[in-house]
Design an enzyme around this catalytic site. Structure first.
Site, PDB file in Angstrom:
ATOM      1  N   LYS A  89      39.919   8.558  29.705  1.00  0.00           N
ATOM      2  CA  LYS A  89      39.663   7.607  30.627  1.00  0.00           C
ATOM      3  C   LYS A  89      39.176   6.101  29.952  1.00  0.00           C
ATOM      4  O   LYS A  89      39.534   5.120  30.298  1.00  0.00           O
ATOM      5  CB  LYS A  89      38.679   7.782  31.734  1.00  0.00           C
ATOM      6  CG  LYS A  89      39.315   8.927  32.609  1.00  0.00           C
ATOM      7  CD  LYS A  89      38.803   9.341  33.748  1.00  0.00           C
ATOM      8  CE  LYS A  89      39.455  10.257  34.750  1.00  0.00           C
ATOM      9  NZ  LYS A  89      38.887  11.095  35.569  1.00  0.00           N
ATOM     10  N   LYS A 133      51.784  15.413  33.307  1.00  0.00           N
ATOM     11  CA  LYS A 133      51.568  16.097  34.424  1.00  0.00           C
ATOM     12  C   LYS A 133      51.516  15.235  35.779  1.00  0.00           C
ATOM     13  O   LYS A 133      51.383  14.178  35.832  1.00  0.00           O
ATOM     14  CB  LYS A 133      50.065  16.863  34.309  1.00  0.00           C
ATOM     15  CG  LYS A 133      48.987  15.793  34.434  1.00  0.00           C
ATOM     16  CD  LYS A 133      47.648  16.396  34.403  1.00  0.00           C
ATOM     17  CE  LYS A 133      46.573  15.413  34.697  1.00  0.00           C
ATOM     18  NZ  LYS A 133      45.146  15.587  34.879  1.00  0.00           N
ATOM     19  N   LYS A 141      47.822  11.188  40.222  1.00  0.00           N
ATOM     20  CA  LYS A 141      47.873   9.870  41.120  1.00  0.00           C
ATOM     21  C   LYS A 141      48.178   8.889  40.163  1.00  0.00           C
ATOM     22  O   LYS A 141      48.568   7.796  40.644  1.00  0.00           O
ATOM     23  CB  LYS A 141      46.488   9.845  41.694  1.00  0.00           C
ATOM     24  CG  LYS A 141      46.204  10.795  42.993  1.00  0.00           C
ATOM     25  CD  LYS A 141      46.946  10.550  44.252  1.00  0.00           C
ATOM     26  CE  LYS A 141      46.684  11.662  44.992  1.00  0.00           C
ATOM     27  NZ  LYS A 141      48.029  11.278  45.921  1.00  0.00           N
TER      28      LYS A 141
HETATM   29  P1  TYM Z   1      41.062  17.471  40.596  1.00  0.00           P
HETATM   30  O1  TYM Z   1      40.292  17.083  41.712  1.00  0.00           O
HETATM   31  O2  TYM Z   1      41.476  16.676  39.842  1.00  0.00           O
HETATM   32  O3  TYM Z   1      42.260  18.451  40.751  1.00  0.00           O
HETATM   33  C1  TYM Z   1      42.006  19.815  41.579  1.00  0.00           C
HETATM   34  C2  TYM Z   1      42.855  20.818  41.264  1.00  0.00           C
HETATM   35  O4  TYM Z   1      44.178  20.827  40.871  1.00  0.00           O
HETATM   36  C3  TYM Z   1      44.616  20.966  39.675  1.00  0.00           C
HETATM   37  N1  TYM Z   1      45.779  19.878  39.194  1.00  0.00           N
HETATM   38  C4  TYM Z   1      46.979  20.404  38.840  1.00  0.00           C
HETATM   39  N2  TYM Z   1      47.559  21.714  38.726  1.00  0.00           N
HETATM   40  C5  TYM Z   1      48.657  21.715  38.106  1.00  0.00           C
HETATM   41  N3  TYM Z   1      49.553  20.608  38.100  1.00  0.00           N
HETATM   42  C6  TYM Z   1      48.999  19.527  38.067  1.00  0.00           C
HETATM   43  N4  TYM Z   1      49.953  18.375  37.755  1.00  0.00           N
HETATM   44  C7  TYM Z   1      47.694  19.242  38.503  1.00  0.00           C
HETATM   45  N5  TYM Z   1      46.872  18.147  38.702  1.00  0.00           N
HETATM   46  C8  TYM Z   1      45.694  18.752  39.248  1.00  0.00           C
HETATM   47  C9  TYM Z   1      43.374  20.774  38.874  1.00  0.00           C
HETATM   48  O5  TYM Z   1      43.528  21.749  37.620  1.00  0.00           O
HETATM   49  C10 TYM Z   1      42.372  21.349  39.935  1.00  0.00           C
HETATM   50  O6  TYM Z   1      42.460  22.771  39.715  1.00  0.00           O
HETATM   51  N6  TYM Z   1      37.113  18.513  37.739  1.00  0.00           N
HETATM   52  C11 TYM Z   1      37.642  19.006  38.765  1.00  0.00           C
HETATM   53  C12 TYM Z   1      36.936  19.292  40.147  1.00  0.00           C
HETATM   54  C13 TYM Z   1      35.780  19.868  40.114  1.00  0.00           C
HETATM   55  C14 TYM Z   1      35.710  21.660  39.769  1.00  0.00           C
HETATM   56  C15 TYM Z   1      34.349  22.114  39.831  1.00  0.00           C
HETATM   57  C16 TYM Z   1      36.867  22.507  39.688  1.00  0.00           C
HETATM   58  C17 TYM Z   1      34.385  19.893  40.150  1.00  0.00           C
HETATM   59  N7  TYM Z   1      33.680  20.852  40.086  1.00  0.00           N
HETATM   60  C18 TYM Z   1      34.172  23.224  39.529  1.00  0.00           C
HETATM   61  C19 TYM Z   1      36.496  24.013  39.440  1.00  0.00           C
HETATM   62  C20 TYM Z   1      35.166  24.304  39.446  1.00  0.00           C
HETATM   63  C21 TYM Z   1      38.728  18.121  39.192  1.00  0.00           C
HETATM   64  O7  TYM Z   1      38.871  16.843  39.101  1.00  0.00           O
HETATM   65  O8  TYM Z   1      40.113  18.524  39.987  1.00  0.00           O
END
Ligand code: TYM
Length: 344
Positions: free
Chosen positions: A124, A206, A209
């Site tokens: 980022k 992947k 957004k």
């Molecule tokens: P976030 O909000 O970016 O994404 C949410 C979930 O979606 C999955 N994901 C994907 N899986 C498959 N293909 C893709 N293209 C794809 N894009 C996103 C992510 O792997 C995620 O599971 N840091 C985390 C949020 C978080 C969290 C936590 C997760 C905060 N605390 C504790 C688990 C445990 C995040 O930004 O996910």
């Protein structure tokens, strides 16, 4: 030090926990297939905690009214996607203030160099995002989210693997420093294939957004006609054979994974069914499968958003359940690290 206080109710099943950031009005198909589908499956077997990571979303400056709206919409999408708030604790991260407190303890266990090596932060900032300290300490808050609930498994997509690794390191470090039995070391629950749904226009990256173009993304709340159009214009390759081969045929493989998870048909079966047929047929069928899955989802979303008071009630009750566990963990952690208990 016992791992569970006498007042805490014994756990029926091992715990799982996961969260998503409310960074958009709609989740995308990657969030759904990579994570949410597994959350729904696992809630039968585990004591599940699912939350909207609104504190994490503060790392990117957002209009306060927009953040509030997206937080409720994200929670509603968990329910529309099949999370049952009667079985799973569904809550907002900020409603359980212990997350920020344990996040601080995790910050104090993390080396500066270790945090600097986290790829999401490096990526980022390399892209020129004006980073704040919250973005830098993001993984430590995430570790706190997980370790707070003694989670055995964390169902996430592939992009969260490094965050899970640092969480495990921090739990082990905590236990070495302050005594075994302090924190449970969690396992990632990452399903091969669906853990990385790719961008439709750039199938080697992947779906996200911030991807190549809006046509590469499928939003769960998008107009079905637009979803079908984006799938029909997905990038494939110059061959004509429908075959799962991530390396040489990333576009076709991505479409097969999407079809397979949503229709419950094994990839080999799909390969057989599409033998001798072209990519046009595959795309048409994938579009139908996606639209069929999202039509009831969108209908349920409309009902949920129609009753924001009920949604807030669900979130409040989920936070009450989460707080019971969080308060017990924090009492244990405060004691182990040497904080004097407040006199009552
Ligand atoms: P976030 O909000 O970016 O994404 C949410 C979930 O979606 C999955 N994901 C994907 N899986 C498959 N293909 C893709 N293209 C794809 N894009 C996103 C992510 O792997 C995620 O599971 N840091 C985390 C949020 C978080 C969290 C936590 C997760 C905060 N605390 C504790 C688990 C445990 C995040 O930004 O996910």
């Amino acid at each position: 030090m016992a791992r569970m206080s006498a007042t805490e109710t014994p756990q029926a099943a091992p715990r799982i926990l996961s969260g998503m950031q409310p960074t958009s009005d709609s989740l995308h198909l990657g969030n759904y297939l990579g994570a949410l589908v597994n959350w729904v499956k696992l809630q039968d077997e585990f004591d599940a905690y699912y939350f909207v990571a609104d504190l994490h979303a503060l790392t990117v400056p957002t209009d306060p009214a927009v953040l509030r709206d997206r937080t409720r919409k994200t929670a509603a999408q968990f329910i529309a996607g099949g999370v049952d708030p009667e079985r799973s604790a569904l809550f907002c991260q900020s409603h359980v203030t212990e997350h920020a407190e344990l996040g601080w303890v995790m910050n104090c266990l993390t080396g500066f160099g270790e945090a600097s090596r986290m790829t999401q932060f490096k990526d980022k900032t390399a892209k020129g995002q004006n980073a704040n300290v919250g973005l830098f300490t993001y993984p430590m808050l995430m570790a706190a989210d997980i370790l707070m609930y003694d989670a055995a498994y964390v169902p996430v997509g592939e992009d969260q693997r490094q965050h899970l690794e640092i969480t495990r390191d921090l739990a082990e470090r905590f236990n070495t420093r302050f005594g075994e039995g302090g924190l449970v070391v969690p396992e990632p629950y990452i399903v091969k294939g669906s853990a990385k749904i790719q961008d439709l226009q750039d199938p080697t990256s992947k779906m996200s957004k911030t991807g190549s173009s809006p046509k590469g993304l499928i939003d769960l709340m998008q107009d079905p006609a637009k979803i079908a159009k984006n799938i029909r214009s997905a990038v494939t390759d110059t061959e004509a054979e429908v075959r799962y081969d991530v390396e040489n045929k990333p576009g076709v493989s991505n479409l097969l994974v999407i079809h397979s998870v949503l229709s419950g048909t094994r990839i080999e079966e799909l390969e057989r069914a599409f033998a001798g047929r072209g990519y046009g047929d595959l795309k048409k069928e994938v579009a139908d499968v996606v639209v069929d899955a999202l039509t009831p989802f969108q209908k349920r979303m409309a009902e949920l958003l129609d009753d924001p008071a009920e949604l807030d009630r669900i979130l409040a009750s989920g936070a009450d359940r989460a707080r019971v566990v969080a308060q017990a963990t924090m009492a244990r952690v405060r004691d182990l690290v040497g904080l004097v208990p407040a006199a009552r």
